[in-house]
Design an enzyme around this catalytic site. Structure first.
Site, mmCIF file in Angstrom:
data_model
loop_
_atom_site.group_PDB
_atom_site.id
_atom_site.type_symbol
_atom_site.label_atom_id
_atom_site.label_comp_id
_atom_site.label_asym_id
_atom_site.label_seq_id
_atom_site.Cartn_x
_atom_site.Cartn_y
_atom_site.Cartn_z
ATOM 1 N N GLU A 56 29.034 -10.523 -2.679
ATOM 2 C CA GLU A 56 29.028 -10.068 -1.287
ATOM 3 C C GLU A 56 30.384 -9.481 -0.932
ATOM 4 O O GLU A 56 31.425 -9.999 -1.307
ATOM 5 C CB GLU A 56 28.692 -11.230 -0.349
ATOM 6 N N LYS A 126 21.209 -7.581 5.286
ATOM 7 C CA LYS A 126 21.202 -9.011 5.595
ATOM 8 C C LYS A 126 20.416 -9.279 6.873
ATOM 9 O O LYS A 126 20.736 -8.758 7.940
ATOM 10 C CB LYS A 126 22.648 -9.495 5.734
ATOM 11 N N CYS A 167 23.627 -14.204 1.076
ATOM 12 C CA CYS A 167 24.391 -15.349 1.567
ATOM 13 C C CYS A 167 23.594 -16.247 2.524
ATOM 14 O O CYS A 167 22.774 -17.028 2.098
ATOM 15 C CB CYS A 167 25.692 -14.857 2.204
#
Length: 289
Positions: A56, A126, A167
């Site tokens: 990331e 995301k 994440c």
């Protein structure tokens, strides 16, 4: 000097492929970060990897103050061009970690996926933004600068269907279940857990998603840096469908190279057939197209 952990096998079969996970040291200079990432892609190919995954926010420091100045268009930006050229030059699939993406007046935390011919297979933004407040330890709000994505993304390579998250997405088990229902055998999360939640939940969440959905899970972190601000936990990890940790790095820059055997997915699902035993008359997870 590049340090590589390699799981050696005597032969490759149609049910196996070789995966490389790069725990990259990230600094404040974008060119340096991109160059280092390209070098690792080349190293992964030299180790006969079929697919390589970056962490990331690999092209810039992670933090709301850094997203705007480092944001690029995807595709077409400097980082996308470099990843496309590296994928084609090395004839390898590249999961381009994440970078801050700019589209019109919005910013996203975005993962791009590149085929061995250099073409972009797609991108994932995301969905769940990292907004937390743990008193006395860490407060962070991605939503202060980023917008959430609204679409899942899967792709197939060498007989394996892979779902992409980023994440904080790994905390949402419904998302992983939808990917499993869509036929995924592996979930990959470029991620940068911090020094508070990393020791508590990093490994636990990966093993949970792998065990719940009987698939491989890989989380790829940046190396732990020394600059002030956000500090990543590191500990890039690969977990198998039994929930066993196959490889885990420490906090420094390094790379895992490992053969993935898809027969393990089939064996686990056949021996513990939970997806056929679900009481979907009482509960279910929506299957998104």
């Amino acid at each position: 000097m590049l340090h590589t952990n390699i799981l050696k096998q005597c032969f490759r079969t149609m049910s196996t492929f070789r995966l490389a996970l790069v725990q990259l040291a990230v600094c404040d200079d974008k060119i340096t970060n991109i160059t280092r990432a390209i070098n690792y892609i080349e190293s992964a190919k030299k180790n006969r990897a079929d697919i390589v995954v970056l962490p990331e926010c690999f092209n810039s420091s992670y933090g709301t103050i850094h997203f705007e100045k480092n944001a690029e268009e995807i595709p077409g930006g400097q980082t996308s061009i470099a990843l496309s050229e590296a994928a084609k030059k090395n004839n390898i699939y590249v999961i381009g970690g994440t970078i801050p993406e700019r589209e019109n007046d919005k910013l996203y935390n975005t993962c791009s996926i590149w085929a061995p011919d250099g073409k972009m297979l797609g991108k994932y933004r995301k969905m769940h933004l990292f907004d937390i407040d743990i008193k006395g330890k860490i407060t962070f709000r991605e939503s202060d600068s980023l917008s959430p994505g609204n679409s899942l993304f899967t792709f197939e390579m060498m007989g394996c269907k892979i779902g992409i998250g980023i994440c904080y997405d790994i905390r949402f088990e419904e998302m992983a279940k939808i990917y499993r229902n869509q036929g995924c055998q592996m979930l990959i999360y470029p991620a940068a857990f911090n020094m508070t939640t990393g020791p508590l939940h990093w490994s636990l969440l990966q093993r949970s998603r792998a065990n719940d959905n009987q698939l491989y899970v890989a989380c790829v972190s940046p190396a732990r840096g020394s600059p002030p601000g956000y500090k990543a936990w590191g500990h890039t990890q690969l977990t198998n469908p039994w929930g066993e940790i196959l490889h885990e790095l420490d906090s420094t820059e390094d790379m895992i190279v490992c053969d993935i055997d898809l027969k393990i997915v089939d064996e686990v699902r056949a021996q513990i057939p939970i997806f056929y035993q679900r009481r979907t008359d009482l509960y279910d997870t929506i299957l998104l197209k």
